[in-house]
Enzyme design. Structure first.
Site: not given
Ligand SMILES: CC(C)(COP(=O)(O)OP(=O)(O)OC[C@H]1O[C@@H](n2cnc3c(N)ncnc32)[C@H](O)[C@@H]1OP(=O)(O)O)[C@@H](O)C(=O)NCCC(=O)NCCS
Length: 178
Positions: A112, A124
């Protein structure tokens, strides 16, 4: 000259990691975050698979967790410290989680996510999850709806072929020690 490939370590979360995990948890989720005791009980749960990611300097940058229930897996959490985002770390963790699912003969993975959480939804979606409806008011802090996301059967080509491409691309950007 080729770009330097970053090396990270992804390993099972242990009780020694939990204080660091709690700092990321608070930074990622503010007041509405899990307690230390929740993580402690998760890491001693046989159905739960929790991982932490350390960078080359030994800094704890993120974590993710998943439950395996019969032929389904449920991703319970994934978070990267705000200072370490957009470096493919969430993808490295997700890859580790999906690898376990294959090893455990899991067919479907679900989770979720808040409908407003565009970074996570994009992450995702990139990794083969699609939305299958919402749970109304699932998040009690602001009554926000949750998007319910599922993979296709991970053993079917529709999931597996793009997944293998993602792993290949990820491997060109980051080396994951386990
Ligand atoms: C969501 C989260 C885990 C992504 O972590 P991250 O290490 O920055 O992600 P990655 O560098 O591995 O990015 C992978 C993909 O995620 C998406 N993404 C990551 N950050 C993004 C942003 N700020 N805006 C849009 N898409 C994003 C993109 O699809 C990206 O692929 P791309 O590089 O080809 O565009 C991070 O933003 C986070 O910790 N958020 C707070 C906690 C949270 O919301 N967790 C999910 C709960 S369901």
């Amino acid at each position: 000259m080729s770009e330097k490939v970053e090396v990270v370590t992804v390993k099972k979360m242990s009780k020694d990691d939990v204080d660091g995990v709690m700092q990321i948890e608070a930074a990622a989720y503010g007041d509405h975050h899990w307690s230390k005791s929740s993580f402690m009980s998760e890491i001693s749960n046989d159905l739960a698979f929790y991982y932490v990611l350390y960078d080359e300097k030994g800094m704890l940058c993120g974590y993710a967790g998943c439950w395996h229930i019969l032929e389904e897996a449920h991703i319970t959490t994934i978070a990267i410290h705000p200072d370490y985002r957009k470096r493919n770390y969430a993808q490295a963790l997700l890859h580790r989680i999906i690898k376990d699912c294959y090893a455990d003969k899991i067919k479907y993975i679900t989770l979720e996510v808040r409908v407003s959480n565009t970074p996570a939804i994009n992450l995702y979606t990139k990794w083969g999850f699609s939305s299958f409806g919402t749970r109304k008011g699932y998040y009690q802090d602001n009554n926000e709806d949750a998007l319910i996301m599922w993979t296709k059967n991970i053993f079917f080509d529709e999931f597996k072929i793009p997944y293998e491409k993602l792993i290949k691309t990820l491997g060109e950007q980051i080396t994951i020690n386990e």
